[in-house]
Structures are given as structure tokens and as C-alpha cells.
Design an enzyme around this catalytic site. Sequence first.
Site, short mmCIF file in Angstrom:
data_model
loop_
_atom_site.label_atom_id
_atom_site.label_comp_id
_atom_site.label_asym_id
_atom_site.label_seq_id
_atom_site.Cartn_x
_atom_site.Cartn_y
_atom_site.Cartn_z
N LYS A 69 5.18 2.30 -3.13
CA LYS A 69 5.07 3.71 -3.52
C LYS A 69 5.17 3.78 -5.03
O LYS A 69 5.79 2.93 -5.67
CB LYS A 69 6.20 4.52 -2.89
CG LYS A 69 5.90 6.00 -2.74
CD LYS A 69 4.85 6.21 -1.67
CE LYS A 69 4.89 7.52 -0.98
NZ LYS A 69 4.21 7.52 0.31
N ASN B 16 -2.16 19.49 1.67
CA ASN B 16 -3.24 18.83 2.41
C ASN B 16 -2.87 18.48 3.84
O ASN B 16 -3.65 18.69 4.77
CB ASN B 16 -3.64 17.57 1.62
CG ASN B 16 -4.84 16.91 2.20
OD1 ASN B 16 -5.86 17.55 2.41
ND2 ASN B 16 -4.72 15.64 2.52
N THR C 187 -4.47 12.59 7.41
CA THR C 187 -3.03 12.66 7.68
C THR C 187 -2.73 13.83 8.62
O THR C 187 -2.03 13.67 9.63
CB THR C 187 -2.22 12.79 6.37
OG1 THR C 187 -2.72 11.84 5.43
CG2 THR C 187 -0.75 12.54 6.60
N LYS D 49 0.85 -1.20 0.00
CA LYS D 49 0.00 0.00 0.00
C LYS D 49 0.87 1.24 0.00
O LYS D 49 1.89 1.29 0.69
CB LYS D 49 -0.85 -0.03 1.29
CG LYS D 49 -1.82 1.12 1.43
CD LYS D 49 -3.18 0.78 0.87
CE LYS D 49 -4.10 1.98 0.80
NZ LYS D 49 -3.81 2.88 -0.33
#
Length: 432
Positions: A111, A226, A195, A75
Site C-alpha cells: 500500500k 467509487n 470493487t 500489489k
Amino acid sequence: MTNTTKSKAFNAFEVAQSQFDEVAEQLALDATTRELLRTPIREYSFSIPIRMDDGTRQVFRGFRVQHNDARGPSKGGIRFHPMETLDTVRALAMWMTWKCAIVDIPLGGAKGGVICDPHNLSQFEQEQICRGWVRQIARNVGPVLDIPAPDVMTTSQHMLWMLDEYEMIHGSKQPGFITGKPVGMGGSLGRTEATGYGVVFSIREALKDLGIRASDTVASVQGFGNVARYAIELYQQLGGKVTCVASWNQQEQTSYSFLKKTGIDLKELLSITDRFGGIDKAKAQDAGYEILDGDGWLKQDVDILIPAALENQITGDNAPEISKGVKIVAEGANGPTTPAADQVLEERGVFVIPDLLANAGGVTCSYFEQVQSNMNYFWEKDEVLGKLDVKMTSAFIAVSELARKRKLFMRDAAYTIAISRVAQACKDRGWV
Ligand code: GLU
């Protein structure tokens, strides 16, 4: 966009490997386990030819690195960045493995990336890159194999284009292929905030450990993407004051820090920020912000530093310039601190909340998104954020307890737990 000028001064993969080697030595891991874990299990590097708006063809370079999947499907996000390299993606894939292990979710690490600059690409061209990326790798990723997500300069819209292409190729609906999708299109409420909020959940716990009230603290932040925005939002809700934010200036290809000693106004700053997180200098000046150079954010006399931009930002060179009053460094970005800077912070007794712990909220919420997608039943935002808080807080407590018990630097304690879990999974599967 969050960025600075010095991101290529270090090889992130060498940094990641040296961090791993050090902990592998302390854990006395056997040679085979070390060999397996210090390099990715699989890596893909490919060309993405697309048609540009003006009718010409251009070829972009794409990557996907799967570092380890002993604990579950791998992931990790996909970055769009003009300076992307295979080695950076390798490092980030390895960090994802440790990150998923530290919050104890059943996923491995991966990634991806594309060498491109979305600032200079139309929406249509970006869509072509997303679809082209998926076309090249469609058989090597998937809901039970490897699940991408957003990262630097990629958004929920990019994820939806990628999902659409994946579903077209496979001829079936597979919402679990990718996370960070738009809400209403298989996305989870709270994913956008996750996050940044997670960074602040870990700051809240660190402050508890140090016996300091959030409302008595001041923070300085690098980045205004973000992660930074939602970290600022929740930190301010806890009563903290943010006095400085650094952001990338696309026109000048450098970053600036924006200082307001009375505390920044998040809404006001957002209203003068472009879609990549670049703050308008002239408008900021009019609004009473002092403009400092790119490193200005880390020289502030604050309690908390939140690097939430790119890797290799706090280095052996600039770490000595960090104010003596800084008590906590909470790594919103992946790999923002080089080993040389770590040494400075450790010697000063700074409480470092390492990236794999501090910014694990994103992938944890991605995991919740997958669970919801699989059930086709979506939770309320409070439920998502509540579950996120529980996961982040228990991971934090496990790391800080080990750090206290064994007198370890927080990063070493986090790595010790994460690497042990992954090494054990490899052993249990009979790989090593
Ligand atoms: N890109 C985020 C990270 O670095 C999230 C990854 C994900 O959700 O899979 O942790």
C-alpha cells in the site's frame, strides 16, 4: 471523497496485527512465520518536494509499504489523505496480502500513500505529487516487483501521470507498472465498476446462503465514492432498495447521512455530488432527502449495511446502535469494523462479509488489467466482469464453506484461508 470524523481513533496497524495474531494462534503457526507475517517486509517513507501554483515550494510526505511478496509481486493502491499515517499504510498493506491470497491471484500485498488533501490542490499540483511520488520510489516498484493502483482519493488520471513518470525514468514503455489506468491507455474495461460490483457479487452469494431474495432486501451505505456508487448500481439492478447513503461534507469537515425511505435515486444523487463524493446538503433536502448525522446510516432498520468509506467506522461504541434487523454487513471499505464491533456483530449472528473478501473485486480486476497489458490485448467488458464474478464467487464459497464446517465467523474463516496460503508460500520458498 468518502470519509468520516473518527478514522484516527484506532491504530489500524494494531487492529491488523491483532487479527493476524489471533488466526496465527488458531493455525499454530511457528514463531518465525509469525514474525515474518506480522510486520512488513519492506517500507519506504520519503519527502516529495513540489512547486505549488503560486510559485512557493511545499514538501509532502509519501509512503510505500510492501507487506509480503511470497505469492508474487506486491500489489495495492495509493491513498491521498490529509490524515494518512505510516501505520495506516502498514495495516492496509497487510490486508492487501490477505486479499490477494483469498481470491487466489499470484500477487502479494502493498500500500502507498501521501499526506495531502486533493480538495485543496490544483490538478497541476496533484500531478506534481504523483510524479514526485514515483521519482522517490521508481527503483523499488515495477511490473515484476510492486504494482500500485488507485485507492482513496486517487483516480485513473493520477495513475496515468505516475505511469508516465515511471516510463520516463526507465526509458521504456511499461504499462504493467500500475493498474487502474484510463481505458484506452492500458486500463481494463470494468475496473471502475469492479470493487463495487464485487461487493454485490458477495452480497448475492450471502443472500443465497441465507435463503433471502435480493428484491426483498433494503440496504444502507456509508460513502459515496467509487466503491459505493457501483455497489448501489448493481444492488439496485438485482432488485434491492437503498434507503440511506452517508457522505463527507468537505466544508463542514464532517459527514452526513441522506435518508429517503422510498429508496434513493442514484442518478439524482450523483447529479448533486462533487467529484470527491460529497453530496450537496441543500440540494438533497430539496430533492426530499432527510439529513441525519454521520452515523445515521448505521442506525437504519435495513437488512444490509455496506460500509464503503474508510477504516475504523463501526466501533464498539456505535455497533450496539445497529438495528437488530441487520442480517449482512458487507465491507466495501478496508478495515471498517474494529475488533470490538466485530464482537457485537458476531454475538448477534450478523453475516459479515469481511473486507478482504467483499472488496477484492478491485484488485482482482487490477490483476486482469495486468494480464491484458502484458498481452497488449484487451477483453470486452462482459468478459472482464464474467471472470470477476467467477473469481469472487469461488472465493466466497470457499470461505463460507469453511465457516460453516468449522463454525467460524466469516472473517476468521477468510483469514484462516488467506494466512495459510501465504504462510505456505513463505515455507515453500524456504523463507521460514
Ligand atoms: N485499492 C484497492 C484495494 O484496496 C485496489 C488495489 C489494486 O487494485 O491493486 O483493494
